[in-house]
Design an enzyme around this catalytic site. Structure first.
Site, PDB file in Angstrom:
ATOM      1  N   HIS A 131       0.858  -1.188   0.000  1.00 10.43           N
ATOM      2  CA  HIS A 131       0.000   0.000   0.000  1.00 10.43           C
ATOM      3  C   HIS A 131       0.887   1.229   0.000  1.00 10.43           C
ATOM      4  CE1 HIS A 131      -3.678   2.340   0.742  1.00 10.43           C
ATOM      5  NE2 HIS A 131      -2.905   3.108   1.495  1.00 10.43           N
ATOM      6  N   CYS A 132       0.750   2.052  -1.030  1.00 10.29           N
ATOM      7  CA  CYS A 132       1.573   3.260  -1.166  1.00 10.29           C
ATOM      8  C   CYS A 132       0.910   4.401  -0.402  1.00 10.29           C
ATOM      9  CB  CYS A 132       1.736   3.622  -2.635  1.00 10.29           C
ATOM     10  SG  CYS A 132       2.762   5.081  -2.907  1.00 10.29           S
ATOM     11  N   VAL A 133       1.509   4.791   0.729  1.00 10.95           N
ATOM     12  CA  VAL A 133       0.918   5.846   1.557  1.00 10.95           C
ATOM     13  C   VAL A 133       1.022   7.211   0.872  1.00 10.95           C
ATOM     14  CG1 VAL A 133       1.334   4.613   3.705  1.00 10.95           C
ATOM     15  CG2 VAL A 133       3.102   6.130   2.809  1.00 10.95           C
ATOM     16  N   GLY A 136      -1.987   6.975  -1.434  1.00 15.40           N
ATOM     17  CA  GLY A 136      -3.219   6.464  -0.848  1.00 15.40           C
ATOM     18  C   GLY A 136      -3.866   5.372  -1.659  1.00 15.40           C
ATOM     19  N   GLN A 137      -3.076   4.554  -2.308  1.00 16.07           N
ATOM     20  CA  GLN A 137      -3.578   3.510  -3.201  1.00 16.07           C
ATOM     21  C   GLN A 137      -2.652   2.301  -3.147  1.00 16.07           C
ATOM     22  OE1 GLN A 137      -6.018   2.202  -4.930  1.00 16.07           O
ATOM     23  NE2 GLN A 137      -5.948   3.021  -7.009  1.00 16.07           N
TER      24      GLN A 137
END
Length: 291
Positions: A131-133, A136-137
């Protein structure tokens, strides 16, 4: 009162969810604006070269290069966010489950190999990497190409910006390595608040520092994911030391970036269909973790 607190918490959660995206957008455009200023106004440094034909062409090439990188960063980031790698709307097959399939008790469905549940996205993601903070995806099967292309242009853009900002460090250190110059490079915020430097000097020092730190961070992410792609692994599989889906370098490139892997990084609009469906994968090794 409980309902009001719950609404406030949900709003704060949404703001925090989008805050990294807004911060990234602000930094990207701030760096672009600062480098454009350096190219148009400050360079070249010699007064007799500022109005020459060579100077105008030099500036045009630099501006075209940096806005080409900016356009690719923004477009790839937008497509990455808009392209969902989740199982929503995906027919997972009706032939029964096979090896590597699991049951997700949160989504209440069987999920294929390399698929896992993301508690931030609240859904299972096909070929989930992480999950790429910052966006947000989740990074997964259908948007991995845009994620890697965005990293590529962010890396090249920050490298370019760091080189262009080298002159800023030279100006700061022009009078020697003093406590004032070192503090300006390391903690420009403190120097601004204490009134030791002007807002203009702070802006240049802060953006130059951001370029260097950002370049180092993006370099680590970018080359780590390049290694993963060449090995046919996801981040989760890297942790478990498994390589059951390794198809060789060319095969891994095609399954990660699509059939036109050699062209798709130039522009996100270039069609590069993925050869798989994110559900069925060719197994070339043991599915059990190596010890």
């Amino acid at each position: 009162m409980t309902g009001f607190a719950s609404q406030v918490f949900c709003k704060v959660e949404r703001v925090c969810h989008h805050l990294p995206v807004l911060l990234n957008t602000f930094l990207v455009f701030s760096i672009t604006g600062e480098v454009s200023y350096l190219v148009v106004v400050e360079a070249p440094l010699e007064p007799d070269q500022k109005k020459t034909t060579w100077s105008g062409r030099w500036k045009s090439v630099h501006l075209l290069a940096q806005y080409f990188m900016l356009l690719n960063i923004c477009w790839n980031a937008l497509l990455f966010i808009k392209t969902s790698p989740s199982i929503r709307g995906v027919f997972l097959g009706g032939e029964g489950v096979g090896q590597g399939w699991r049951f997700c008790y949160t989504c209440e469905t069987h999920t294929p190999p390399r698929c896992s549940h993301c508690y931030d996205c609240k859904v299972c993601v096909l070929r989930r990497d992480h999950h790429c903070v910052f966006f947000g995806q989740c990074v997964g099967f259908s948007n991995y190409r845009y994620f890697l292309s965005c990293l590529l242009f962010m890396w090249s853009g920050l490298l370019y910006a760091t080189v262009m900002n080298a002159e800023v460090f030279i100006v700061i250190l022009k009078e020697g390595v003093t406590i004032h110059s070192v503090l300006l490079m390391l903690i420009p915020w403190i120097m601004l608040i204490s009134g030791q430097v002007s807002a203009r000097a702070f802006a240049f020092a802060f953006i130059a520092d951001t370029c260097v730190v950002g370049f180092l961070l993006v370099s680590a992410f970018f080359f780590f994911h390049l290694i993963l792609m060449f090995r046919g692994q996801t981040t989760r599989e890297w942790y478990s030391t498994r390589r059951p889906y390794n198809l060789g370098v060319l095969g891994n490139l095609r399954h990660s970036l699509g059939l036109r892997w050699y062209l798709c990084w130039l522009c996100p609009l270039i069609s590069s269909p993925l050869p798989g469906d994110g559900i069925n994968f060719q197994v070339t090794g043991s599915l059990e973790p190596t010890r």
